[in-house]
Design a protein around this motif. Structure first.
Motif: not given
Length: 320
Positions: A144-151, A120-130, A104-114
């Motif tokens: 997974l290829e990438a993830a937004v995480v925190g500590d 531009p032709g890639a299929r992008i899927v995502s899922r959340d995790q507690g 739960n963080a506000p970074l995923l949108g920026g990752l998808i934008t990048a």
């Protein structure tokens, strides 16, 4: 009707969101359509999977048994599908797919934008995790290829072989109060003033955030009295209803009925990171992904007046 992979994803989505309405939105389905599918799934499996309560959809004992199997099976299926897609792509088949995860963080949108900019032709899927720990494990094992995480300070994520953990930004933790709480009229509150409050907190997980919070309170001579274990909408409703207070990221946007305030002295912090595999397809884009994630955080920080004031009074923060 035979049980299909998509049915397992439906069950997990309902459990993960705690709501048929939110699960339908996440899956791109209508709520009535999802309800009808759930009834058919329950008929095939032979019993009710969820109990409908005012707080949302809660797994039954039978549902918990089914969920444990589904959660064990789906990662293996995803890995198989990913390997098949890669083999097809190498042979001139379908375009590339990127699988992303996020706490739960506000970074995923920026990752998808990048990613959309550079692929531009890639299929992008995502899922959340507690919890961040399963996401790091998924990257280590190619799920997974990438993830937004925190500590948290002193409870940093354990490095996994081949996984890059790149800091993006560190922000303070604030407190979420009922809007009518006496402390909501203050520009900031102290841990001493929060000592006698009832708290709503997510369940303890491998990230050890709860341990960090409790230890910080104990260092001031107080105990963090968590009486409600909840997250997401249920946690917000407990705060809004005046039943508890809760910690939140500084970028959390105030919603009606809830006031967000800094804690004096900034005793609690949260670090946002991006994770990817050192040998994965996104490794060459690592610096670009971090840049876009940081931009997404800056945009989120402007949407919370309390955080804007805190940044004004603490020049140079947040810091990577």
């Amino acid at each position: 009707m035979d049980l299909e992979i998509r049915h397992l994803r439906i069950i997990c989505a309902i459990a993960g969101t705690g709501s048929l309405t939110r699960a339908a939105a996440a899956l791109g389905l209508s709520q009535p359509g999802l309800s009808a599918q759930l009834r058919r799934i329950e008929t095939v499996l032979g019993g009710p999977l969820f109990e409908r309560t005012p707080a949302g959809a809660v797994p039954t004992a039978f549902g918990e048994t089914v969920l444990s199997r589904a959660r064990a099976v789906l990662p293996t299926i995803d890995e198989l599908l990913s390997a098949s897609a890669l083999a097809a792509a190498q042979g001139g088949g379908p375009s590339r797919r990127f699988r992303l995860g996020s706490v739960n963080a506000p970074l995923l949108g920026g990752l998808i934008t990048a990613l959309r900019t550079h692929h531009p032709g890639a299929r992008i899927v995502s899922r959340d995790q507690g919890s961040s720990v399963p996401l790091v494990d998924d990257i280590a094992h190619g799920r997974l290829e990438a993830a937004v995480v925190g500590d948290s300070p002193g409870y940093e994520l354990r490095a996994r072989p081949g996984v890059v953990l790149h800091p993006v930004v560190t922000e303070p933790l604030f407190v979420a109060l009922p809007a009518g709480h006496p402390l909501a009229a203050r520009p900031e509150v102290t841990l001493d003033e929060l000592a006698d409050e009832d708290w709503a907190s997510p369940r303890p997980d491998d990230d050890r955030h709860r341990e960090y919070w409790s230890t910080t309170f104990l260092a001031t001579g107080h105990r963090m009295r968590t009486v409600h274990e909840a997250e997401g909408r249920l946690l917000l409703e407990l705060v809004r209803g005046g039943h508890a207070v809760s910690l939140c990221q500084a970028t959390f946007e105030e919603v009606p009925g809830i006031a967000v305030r800094p804690i004096a002295g900034t005793p609690l912090w949260y670090r946002h990171l991006l994770a990817w595999h050192r040998d994965g397809p996104l490794a060459p884009l690592g610096p670009v992904l971090v840049h876009h994630a940081a931009q997404a955080h800056r945009a989120a920080s402007t949407r919370n007046p309390a955080y804007r004031r805190w940044l004004r009074d603490h020049p140079g923060e947040p810091a990577a």
